[in-house]
Design a protein around this motif. Structure first.
Motif, mmCIF file in Angstrom:
data_model
loop_
_atom_site.group_PDB
_atom_site.id
_atom_site.type_symbol
_atom_site.label_atom_id
_atom_site.label_comp_id
_atom_site.label_asym_id
_atom_site.label_seq_id
_atom_site.Cartn_x
_atom_site.Cartn_y
_atom_site.Cartn_z
ATOM 1 N N GLY A 140 0.792 -1.219 0.000
ATOM 2 C CA GLY A 140 0.000 0.000 0.000
ATOM 3 C C GLY A 140 0.825 1.270 0.000
ATOM 4 N N PRO A 141 0.180 2.419 -0.166
ATOM 5 C CA PRO A 141 0.890 3.696 -0.158
ATOM 6 C C PRO A 141 1.585 3.943 1.181
ATOM 7 N N ASP A 142 2.698 4.691 1.118
ATOM 8 C CA ASP A 142 3.525 4.951 2.306
ATOM 9 C C ASP A 142 3.884 3.630 2.990
ATOM 10 N N ALA A 143 4.335 2.689 2.188
ATOM 11 C CA ALA A 143 4.561 1.321 2.654
ATOM 12 C C ALA A 143 5.663 1.253 3.698
ATOM 13 N N LYS A 144 5.464 0.339 4.641
ATOM 14 C CA LYS A 144 6.469 0.060 5.659
ATOM 15 C C LYS A 144 7.267 -1.181 5.297
ATOM 16 N N VAL A 145 8.541 -1.160 5.669
ATOM 17 C CA VAL A 145 9.402 -2.339 5.632
ATOM 18 C C VAL A 145 9.747 -2.668 7.076
ATOM 19 N N ILE A 146 9.527 -3.914 7.486
ATOM 20 C CA ILE A 146 9.756 -4.308 8.875
ATOM 21 C C ILE A 146 10.785 -5.427 8.931
ATOM 22 N N VAL A 147 11.822 -5.223 9.744
ATOM 23 C CA VAL A 147 12.789 -6.266 10.060
ATOM 24 C C VAL A 147 12.356 -6.870 11.392
ATOM 25 N N TRP A 148 12.144 -8.192 11.418
ATOM 26 C CA TRP A 148 11.553 -8.843 12.578
ATOM 27 C C TRP A 148 12.592 -9.531 13.454
ATOM 28 N N ASP A 149 12.394 -9.413 14.756
ATOM 29 C CA ASP A 149 13.112 -10.237 15.731
ATOM 30 C C ASP A 149 12.248 -11.475 15.949
ATOM 31 N N VAL A 150 12.605 -12.580 15.276
ATOM 32 C CA VAL A 150 11.734 -13.759 15.318
ATOM 33 C C VAL A 150 11.814 -14.479 16.659
ATOM 34 N N ASP A 151 12.849 -14.205 17.452
ATOM 35 C CA ASP A 151 12.922 -14.813 18.781
ATOM 36 C C ASP A 151 11.987 -14.101 19.756
ATOM 37 N N GLU A 152 11.942 -12.776 19.640
ATOM 38 C CA GLU A 152 11.079 -11.983 20.516
ATOM 39 C C GLU A 152 9.691 -11.759 19.917
ATOM 40 N N LEU A 153 9.510 -12.160 18.652
ATOM 41 C CA LEU A 153 8.219 -12.022 17.970
ATOM 42 C C LEU A 153 7.758 -10.568 17.906
ATOM 43 N N ARG A 154 8.688 -9.695 17.545
ATOM 44 C CA ARG A 154 8.360 -8.263 17.446
ATOM 45 C C ARG A 154 9.273 -7.612 16.411
ATOM 46 N N PRO A 155 8.894 -6.416 15.923
ATOM 47 C CA PRO A 155 9.773 -5.707 14.981
ATOM 48 C C PRO A 155 11.059 -5.242 15.682
ATOM 49 N N SER A 156 12.178 -5.410 15.018
ATOM 50 C CA SER A 156 13.441 -4.879 15.532
ATOM 51 C C SER A 156 13.833 -3.598 14.815
ATOM 52 N N ARG A 157 13.216 -3.366 13.656
ATOM 53 C CA ARG A 157 13.519 -2.150 12.894
ATOM 54 C C ARG A 157 12.409 -1.918 11.885
ATOM 55 N N THR A 158 12.041 -0.661 11.689
ATOM 56 C CA THR A 158 11.014 -0.312 10.711
ATOM 57 C C THR A 158 11.542 0.800 9.823
ATOM 58 N N ILE A 159 11.394 0.623 8.518
ATOM 59 C CA ILE A 159 11.804 1.642 7.546
ATOM 60 C C ILE A 159 10.535 2.221 6.940
ATOM 61 N N GLU A 160 10.326 3.505 7.135
ATOM 62 C CA GLU A 160 9.120 4.164 6.636
ATOM 63 C C GLU A 160 9.497 5.401 5.834
ATOM 64 N N GLY A 161 8.530 5.896 5.050
ATOM 65 C CA GLY A 161 8.723 7.137 4.320
ATOM 66 C C GLY A 161 9.561 7.020 3.068
ATOM 67 N N ARG A 162 9.877 5.800 2.638
ATOM 68 C CA ARG A 162 10.734 5.616 1.463
ATOM 69 C C ARG A 162 9.971 5.080 0.258
ATOM 70 N N HIS A 163 8.727 4.665 0.436
ATOM 71 C CA HIS A 163 7.965 4.067 -0.660
ATOM 72 C C HIS A 163 6.581 4.712 -0.732
ATOM 73 N N PRO A 164 6.488 5.950 -1.231
ATOM 74 C CA PRO A 164 5.189 6.632 -1.287
ATOM 75 C C PRO A 164 4.129 5.865 -2.056
ATOM 76 N N SER A 165 4.532 5.145 -3.119
ATOM 77 C CA SER A 165 3.545 4.424 -3.927
ATOM 78 C C SER A 165 3.478 2.937 -3.592
ATOM 79 N N GLY A 166 4.166 2.506 -2.543
ATOM 80 C CA GLY A 166 4.118 1.109 -2.130
ATOM 81 C C GLY A 166 5.221 0.274 -2.763
ATOM 82 N N VAL A 167 5.428 -0.916 -2.225
ATOM 83 C CA VAL A 167 6.474 -1.828 -2.690
ATOM 84 C C VAL A 167 5.879 -2.821 -3.683
#
Length: 440
Positions: A37-64
């Motif tokens: 979707g627009p303003d798409a997020k990229v999320i790097v996951w900590d699969v041991d903790e089951l949570r995001p470890s890093r989020t990249i936003e604002g780089r894909h206005p038209s989505g991935v």
């Protein structure tokens, strides 16, 4: 069962729109997802903790549109859905590459824009060259683009350095990237039926079939790249030789004589499209690995080819719909050699292909894998069964791991007393789901 009898399923939440890509490193230590979707997020996951470890936003206005991750988990690439450039008045898409080891900035390390020849052909796939991550390939239905960063290329310092403030609009994103990112050179090799002696169907998916190299021989040492087609063929891209039309024709497209071009077509699936293409390396380290091209087809078959594109194993007859993805079990003991950089190739000496010399009688060996299909079925298969039981026996022993919706649901109703939901699908199918046993 590759997943083990004690495997559990967890739901990770963080995206706001449809997830278009899920990528994991060979050791599964790095998992990255991207949304469409627009303003798409990229999320790097900590699969041991089951949570995001890093989020990249604002780089894909038209989505991935698509994304890829190197086997070592260091480099991550996306290609944006794209937009009409207000200056050039043409549609273009941006490829961005992040160094995930750099946690100080969300600015991509490398940025490239699709060539003008592909303005009418939206690119829907992006793949790294695992043996030399400074090279990437994208493809749409009718065109293929290669992106590369020359080893001696430095970051562009000629852009103006006026400050960029305010919201991260598309214009500001582009200004930031021009100032801080190295530009990727992009070119689109011509695809002419006359050069290949046959008509080329629509493209579907691409992959590199590369063995480790020392990065000193340029593009000629980077192995083959293939792009699957809707008629089950593989178009093979390689460098070297005499460019069709002479050097002048290449220069007119912004290409060099050593750039890749289509050299031949190989049949991979006789009864349908190539719907999946990927590469798997088998070995304790990158240096001693055997490499296979893995294809999945709309015929439901999964096939393995060596680096010379010879068929070495096939898992045919999985009557569960077209293959959408093939994923291998976690690779243990990954060597630091696999952490290739954009400035150098992998430091390894093996350049021969599987099948040379005494290896021609070598038994097929690959990690066990799971196959997802268009009908939302997920199966696990044991690779060694191909040698012991043959193709039919290996497929007969496939284990159904998960069953999802057959098609998009348009209506549902709950049973008044039992833990059962009934769904009606957009294509006319009806199915019931027991949400306690989690079975259809």
């Amino acid at each position: 069962d590759p997943l083990g009898s004690s495997a559990k399923q967890f739901a990770l939440r963080g995206h706001r729109s449809a997830i278009i890509s899920v990528r994991a490193s060979d050791d599964r230590a790095v998992v990255v997802t991207a949304e469409a979707g627009p303003d798409a997020k990229v999320i790097v996951w900590d699969v041991d903790e089951l949570r995001p470890s890093r989020t990249i936003e604002g780089r894909h206005p038209s989505g991935v549109a698509a994304a890829d991750l190197t086997p070592c988990g260091r480099w991550y690439a996306t290609i944006e859905n794209g937009a009409l450039d207000r200056i050039t008045k043409r549609f273009s898409q941006t490829v961005r590459v992040w160094d995930l080891h750099d946690t100080t900035s969300d600015t991509p390390s490398f940025v490239g824009v699709t060539p003008k020849e592909l303005a009418d052909d939206k690119q829907t796939c992006v793949k790294f060259n695992p043996a030399a991550p400074r090279e990437l390939v994208t493809n749409g239905k009718r065109g293929v683009a290669f992106f590369c960063s020359d080893e001696d290329e430095e970051k562009d310092e000629d852009e103006d350095h006026e400050s960029v403030s305010g919201a991260l609009t598309e214009d500001n994103v582009q200004k930031l990237e021009k100032r801080r990112s190295t530009r990727l050179r992009a070119y689109a090799p011509p695809v002419r039926a006359g050069d290949l002696s046959q008509r080329v169907a629509d493209f579907t998916s691409s992959a590199f079939v590369t063995v480790p190299c020392d990065g000193s021989s340029g593009a000629e040492g980077l192995g083959r790249c293939v792009t699957g087609t809707a008629e089950g063929d593989l178009v093979v891209w390689m460098a070297g030789g005499v460019p069709p039309g002479g050097p002048g024709a290449f220069e007119a497209r912004g290409m060099r004589e050593t750039d890749r071009r289509a050299v031949k077509i190989v049949r991979a699936h006789a009864r349908g499209a190539v719907t999946h293409a990927s590469r798997v390396a088998v070995g304790e380290t990158f240096a001693d690995a055997d490499v296979f091209l893995v294809t999945g087809g709309s015929d439901g078959n999964v096939r393995f080819f060596d680096v010379e594109l010879r068929l070495v194993a096939w898992f045919d007859g999985l009557d569960a719909g077209g293959v959408t993805s093939v994923s291998f079990v976690k690779k243990k003991g990954a060597s630091s050699e696999s952490a290739a950089t954009f400035s150098k190739g992998v430091n390894a000496e093996k350049t021969g292909a599987l099948g040379d010399g005494d290896e021609k009688t070598k038994a097929f060996a690959a990690p066990d894998f799971v196959v997802a299909t268009k009908t939302s079925l997920v199966y696990s298969l044991i690779s060694k069964d191909f040698e012991t039981l043959g193709s039919a026996g290996a497929v007969a022993r496939a284990t159904l791991l998960a069953r999802g919706a057959m098609e998009p649901a348009v209506a549902l109703a709950a049973h008044p007393t039992d833990p059962v939901l009934c769904f009606a699908g957009a294509d006319g199918g009806v199915w019931t789901w027991n949400f306690v046993t989690r079975r259809v």
